[in-house]
Write a protein that holds these residues in place. Structure first.
Motif: not given
Ligand code: 7O9
Length: 519
Positions: A431-460
């Motif tokens: 029940g949290l406001p979904t429009e607040d996703v926009s709060l974190i959108l600005a740095i999403d591209w940055f954190l995406d790189r790190f979580r992608t690396a962890i996704n790949v590490l987990g698969d490996s």
């Protein structure tokens, strides 16, 4: 080194010292080049930003500058389709039902437990650090897309069974809700029977096709086709050979793309840094949040996963991780675990010597459903948004966040414009406001790189663990194959045929991915 001699026999001939050194340099050169490329990309990007008048750089200039990076993304993504189809089919077709069932079960248990562990790690950190209660006012911008959770689930399952296989390479099914207005007469006064027209709106959900690869449909089809080919025995052999050869050929193309990747990475990273918005203020406002996510990802990738690997296999996780470096750097540079898949497979097969049948089965499925970094990120983000809004979450709600974040990460590949949609599913669940996703959108591209690396590490690590646990089953299959082949040889000899090409039957990949005949 595996060499095929004139008579078609595969033998292991040891490498000379100079060959070894050359081999080592060649294997590590690309890693060095990729690290240099990342450094150049970051330095170049930041230099352009500090240069006079960079704000006036038109979008068009950045667009042109990205060109070599776009080529890299295209080349990697181009390989995905032939790679997953050939890998999954040839792997399952070369195993029996029992072995592939066991392997699949092991992989799924690993995916579920590690994804859930990642979520728990994230939740512990975000509750301890409380990034949402620190820092200044955060600006909200942009909008978000919403979808009913049940419809998202239906889409997921519906996409597992595409109506057209060719179309599923570029389009998938999505539930879209349209609204339409209609009028109905309503009786206001029973005695005088006064009728007026009332306006109503109604929602009508419909299945539509949307852009994007329907990866689940292709994976499900490949799994079933592979299993059926396996059950066909001799009659399925030509198809097995075809898909095995396609896999080897695609991996050879992958090697070519990997040699180009440092150039692409320079431009992908530098243009990303040039186009980002005022990093100073955003990084300060969201600093604690970023810190929480990065700490969680680091703890999961550098402690939890290596320990799980160590316990399961008794092998050194650091060596395993070092051998995966090429894939991890590509993941960071591209922020896409699907685009990284060819590189991941290359590292698993040729550097970590994972049994080719395991790598071909587990890596594509892992890239599709196993996203530890994404799950951790979504859990942290949801609780961060609650904290920003001053909403306290009960234990029950925290558990809901952990379960939906795990489910959302597993289903992400099946949901259109997944990143945002899965995030809103987690938010709506508590029940949290979904429009607040926009709060974190600005740095999403940055954190995406790190979580992608962890996704790949987990698969490996998953492939490494399944490989270790499946050793006995796989050698049993090898043994059965040898028996069968010996039988064929005897039969052929009895029939007076001495043609070795016939006796050898099919071609088999050796560890080096070379084609060599077995015997
Ligand atoms: C991250 F198996 C493959 F290679 F064929 C494959 C193809 C497509 C696997 C997955 C997909 C796919 O569609 N993946 C997908 C992943 C789709 C939507 C969202 C995400 C989540 O992406 C991660 C994230 O944003 O956290 C991350 N960027 O791992 O690629």
């Amino acid at each position: 080194m595996v060499t095929v001699t004139k008579d078609g026999v595969t033998r292991n001939i040891p490498m000379t010292t100079s060959q070894k050194i050359l081999h080592h340099i060649k294997a590590n050169l690309i890693i060095i080049l990729m690290v240099i490329a990342l450094a150049i990309g970051v330095i170049a990007g930041l230099t352009v930003r500090t240069a006079d008048g960079w704000e006036y750089w038109q979008k068009r200039k950045i667009f042109y500058l990205r060109f070599p990076g776009d080529l890299l993304m295209n080349m990697l993504k181009m390989l995905i389709l032939p790679l997953i189809i050939s890998s999954i089919i040839s792997s399952l077709a070369s195993l029996n039902a029992k072995a592939s069932g066991k392997m699949g079960l092991r992989a799924v248990v690993y995916y579920l437990t590690t994804t859930f562990a990642a979520v728990i790690m994230g939740i512990i950190l975000v509750l301890a650090i409380e990034p949402g209660k620190k820092g200044g006012e955060i600006t909200r911008s942009g909008s978000s897309k919403e979808q009913e959770p049940l419809e998202a689930l239906f889409d997921l399952i519906r996409n597992c069974f595409p109506d057209n296989l060719v179309e599923s390479a570029f389009r998938r099914q999505t539930t879209v809700t349209g609204t339409f207005k209609y009028q109905l007469p309503i009786t206001l006064d029973d005695e005088n029977k006064t009728e007026v027209m009332g306006n109503y709106t109604s929602e009508s959900p419909n299945v539509e096709k949307s852009e994007g690869m329907n990866i689940l449909g292709i994976v499900v089809f490949s799994v079933f086709l592979g299993a059926v080919i396996a059950s066909m025995g001799h009659a399925g052999k030509p198809l097995l050979d075809f898909f095995e050869a396609l896999h080897v050929a695609t991996m050879k193309l992958t090697m070519l793309v990997i040699w180009y990747s440092p150039i692409g990475i320079i431009f992908l990273v530098s243009t990303k840094l040039i186009e980002m918005e005022n990093p100073g203020t955003i990084f300060i406002q969201l600093g604690y949040y970023m810190l929480t996510v990065l700490a969680g990802l680091a703890a999961h990738g550098l402690i939890v996963l290596p320990v799980v690997y160590l316990i399961a296999t008794r092998k050194n996780p650091l060596i395993f991780m070092y051998n995966m470096l090429k894939a991890l750097l590509t993941a960071w540079g591209t922020a896409s675990s699907s685009a990284t898949l060819p590189v991941t497979m290359e590292c698993l097969e040729h550097r970590n010597n994972i049994d080719i049948r395991v790598a071909k089965f587990v890596a594509p499925i892992g890239a599709t459903i196993n996203m530890d970094g994404t799950a951790l990120y979504e859990a942290v983000a949801a609780i961060f948004i609650a904290q920003v809004n001053g909403v306290g979450l009960s234990i029950g709600e925290v558990i809901t966040v952990s379960l939906t974040a795990t489910a959302a990460a597993i289903g992400a590949a099946g949901i259109p414009s997944a990143g945002l949609v899965t995030m809103t599913i987690v938010l709506t669940a508590v029940g949290l406001p979904t429009e607040d996703v926009s709060l974190i959108l600005a740095i999403d591209w940055f954190l995406d790189r790190f979580r992608t690396a962890i996704n790949v590490l987990g698969d490996s690590f998953g492939a490494g663990i399944v490989d270790h646990l499946s050793k006995a089953d796989l050698s049993e299959i090898d043994h059965l194959n040898e028996l069968e082949m010996a039988e064929e040889t005897t039969k052929a000899e009895e029939a007076g045929i001495t043609n070795t090409a016939f006796v050898n039957g099919g071609m088999k990949e050796t560890e080096n991915g070379e084609i060599g005949s077995r015997l």
